[in-house]
Design a protein around this motif. Structure first.
Motif, PDB file in Angstrom:
ATOM      1  N   LYS A  22     -39.624 -18.517 -23.218  1.00 62.14           N
ATOM      2  CA  LYS A  22     -38.453 -18.700 -22.359  1.00 62.14           C
ATOM      3  C   LYS A  22     -38.838 -19.388 -21.049  1.00 62.14           C
TER       4      LYS A  22
ATOM      5  N   GLN B  92     -39.055 -23.025 -21.875  1.00 64.31           N
ATOM      6  CA  GLN B  92     -37.719 -23.519 -22.187  1.00 64.31           C
ATOM      7  C   GLN B  92     -36.917 -23.731 -20.895  1.00 64.31           C
ATOM      8  N   TYR B  93     -36.999 -22.772 -19.992  1.00 70.06           N
ATOM      9  CA  TYR B  93     -36.241 -22.891 -18.740  1.00 70.06           C
ATOM     10  C   TYR B  93     -36.748 -24.049 -17.882  1.00 70.06           C
ATOM     11  N   THR B  94     -38.059 -24.319 -17.904  1.00 69.05           N
ATOM     12  CA  THR B  94     -38.541 -25.472 -17.120  1.00 69.05           C
ATOM     13  C   THR B  94     -37.979 -26.774 -17.685  1.00 69.05           C
ATOM     14  N   TRP B  95     -37.948 -26.880 -19.023  1.00 72.65           N
ATOM     15  CA  TRP B  95     -37.446 -28.123 -19.632  1.00 72.65           C
ATOM     16  C   TRP B  95     -35.947 -28.272 -19.386  1.00 72.65           C
ATOM     17  N   LEU B  96     -35.206 -27.180 -19.554  1.00 70.94           N
ATOM     18  CA  LEU B  96     -33.754 -27.248 -19.357  1.00 70.94           C
ATOM     19  C   LEU B  96     -33.412 -27.572 -17.904  1.00 70.94           C
ATOM     20  N   ARG B  97     -34.067 -26.907 -16.980  1.00 71.89           N
ATOM     21  CA  ARG B  97     -33.790 -27.185 -15.566  1.00 71.89           C
ATOM     22  C   ARG B  97     -34.185 -28.615 -15.208  1.00 71.89           C
ATOM     23  N   GLY B  98     -35.291 -29.071 -15.753  1.00 73.78           N
ATOM     24  CA  GLY B  98     -35.726 -30.436 -15.468  1.00 73.78           C
ATOM     25  C   GLY B  98     -34.722 -31.464 -15.980  1.00 73.78           C
TER      26      GLY B  98
ATOM     27  N   HIS C 254     -31.572 -29.134 -12.371  1.00 76.67           N
ATOM     28  CA  HIS C 254     -31.377 -27.877 -11.623  1.00 76.67           C
ATOM     29  C   HIS C 254     -32.722 -27.237 -11.312  1.00 76.67           C
TER      30      HIS C 254
ATOM     31  N   ASP D 244     -37.011 -15.174 -14.098  1.00 81.45           N
ATOM     32  CA  ASP D 244     -35.822 -15.294 -14.952  1.00 81.45           C
ATOM     33  C   ASP D 244     -36.202 -15.129 -16.425  1.00 81.45           C
TER      34      ASP D 244
ATOM     35  N   ASP E  39     -36.881 -11.556 -17.182  1.00 78.06           N
ATOM     36  CA  ASP E  39     -35.641 -10.765 -17.272  1.00 78.06           C
ATOM     37  C   ASP E  39     -34.964 -10.926 -18.634  1.00 78.06           C
ATOM     38  N   VAL E  40     -34.821 -12.166 -19.097  1.00 75.98           N
ATOM     39  CA  VAL E  40     -34.136 -12.365 -20.379  1.00 75.98           C
ATOM     40  C   VAL E  40     -34.987 -11.822 -21.524  1.00 75.98           C
TER      41      VAL E  40
ATOM     42  N   ALA F 155     -34.607  -8.019 -21.591  1.00 74.25           N
ATOM     43  CA  ALA F 155     -33.271  -7.681 -22.112  1.00 74.25           C
ATOM     44  C   ALA F 155     -33.209  -7.908 -23.618  1.00 74.25           C
ATOM     45  N   THR F 156     -33.784  -9.004 -24.084  1.00 74.84           N
ATOM     46  CA  THR F 156     -33.755  -9.323 -25.515  1.00 74.84           C
ATOM     47  C   THR F 156     -34.478  -8.262 -26.331  1.00 74.84           C
TER      48      THR F 156
ATOM     49  N   PHE G  13     -40.240 -30.344 -13.177  1.00 74.93           N
ATOM     50  CA  PHE G  13     -41.324 -29.803 -14.006  1.00 74.93           C
ATOM     51  C   PHE G  13     -41.900 -30.856 -14.957  1.00 74.93           C
TER      52      PHE G  13
END
Lengths: 229, 229
Positions: free
Chosen positions: A49, A52-58, A62, A72, A75-76, A79-80, A155
């Motif tokens: 995750k 994944q978040y670095t690629w999505l934000r890039g 965002h 972040d 946290d996910v 929770a998962t 990123f």
């Protein structure tokens, strides 16, 4: 697999940090006493995750720094997996600042410096995270630079990130040897123009991405032979 | 969870394709006779690498169309799992063009159109892939537009992609309801400005990304009630 002196003209060795110099799995393993067998699943999901978040934000534009993204992603992941233990999140984040270096890192950096090569980190990590990890592992005296993506606000594998190394050292990209255990990072760095070795620690299959690294090693201590030093 | 008419002012419903209208797992399941139990592991890895490659190519600036990326992702997945069967790659790629639509898709699109709403696909897929899948599932008469990222040459979640929908229909983004079963797509579309429902088919945990969709549904047939139609 390594052949002595196969990479020619190298002046600087630039290392990815997380997964390459530092063992990402050491973080969740550090909480094994309270996580039990779930530490491995948490470790894998957290890392997945986080990337994944670095690629999505890039790609979405965002940016947030790697400390926030790492939290972040934790946290996910908690929770998962349905893991709820008071204070665990803070303990895991604190462990991230004391992440373990792989055993061969210090001797490899020493050998490179003794041969007159410069050494550096180029990482997604925020400057504070990197400083903590480098100091904790005793790497500070063995590195000429610790470069963070925060200088460009995006990123890896954005080309702006790879551009930081040549700019810092004032050398052409082909005189830099870039090393990463993250396959996608090694392939992307090769597409940028570095000479690249993929430190393929876990024997993964080759990626199908636009450029292919110049070679593979299993551990970083194979690097000096590739450089003929 | 759904409340009648909770989304106001919607004129167009825009759907992600793969995972949302089309069941991605139906592709490898279609080769279950020759894959045996490995079909599920292949399906999961193939999808994961497919998305990873779109994000990496997008962020590095190395676009290739979704047909190539889907084939590349299949190749690395087959190699990773050690699956070698003559002709299997071509059969799986052919199955991708006949991917199954979820059962509720046709009745949902019919209900939306009967209520005077416009409907569209906005997808990473190449135009030829989308045309094949749409025709195979009989969706062509129920869609006002099939929009592909190829019009802008970069994958989701780049904002240029989400911008295609408003441009095509000539409506403000807040009059568009975007639906995706891919959590990251739903979150990124919300950050762009659409009204968004995350069709959370598998009960995943909430993502930790900059924007949160306006609501969650489990299947697309809950959508008309959210729109009060």
């Amino acid at each position: 697999m390594a052949e002595g002196g196969r990479l020619q003209g190298i002046e600087v060795c630039v290392f990815d940090a997380y997964g390459t110099l530092f063992d990402v799995s050491s973080v969740a393993r550090g909480a094994q006493a309270e996580l039990g067998e779930r530490w491995a699943a948490l470790s894998e999901l957290w890392r997945s995750k986080q990337l994944q978040y670095t690629w999505l934000r890039g790609l979405a534009g965002h940016h947030a720094d790697f400390w926030q993204v790492t939290g972040d992603a934790l946290d996910v992941s908690l929770a998962t997996l349905g893991i709820e233990q008071p204070g665990l999140r803070d303990r895991l984040m604190a462990l991230y600042l004391r992440i373990a270096a792989y055993a061969e890192v210090v001797p490899t950096l020493r050998a490179l410096r003794a041969a007159g090569l410069k050494t550096a980190i180029l990482s997604n990590g925020s400057p504070a995270m990197l400083e903590a990890a480098v100091n904790n592992a005793g790497l500070a005296p063995l590195l000429d630079a610790v470069l963070s993506v925060e200088a460009v606000g995006v990123f890896k594998p954005h080309p702006k990130v790879y551009g930081l190394a040549g700019m810092h050292f004032g050398v052409p990209v082909e005189r830099i040897c870039f090393l990463s255990s993250n396959s996608w990072d090694a392939y992307s760095a090769k597409a940028f123009g570095f000479q690249v070795l993929w430190c393929n620690r876990f024997g993964q299959a080759a990626e199908r991405l636009p450029a292919t690294p110049d070679g593979q090693i299993r551990q970083l201590d194979e690097l000096p032979r590739w450089l003929g030093v």
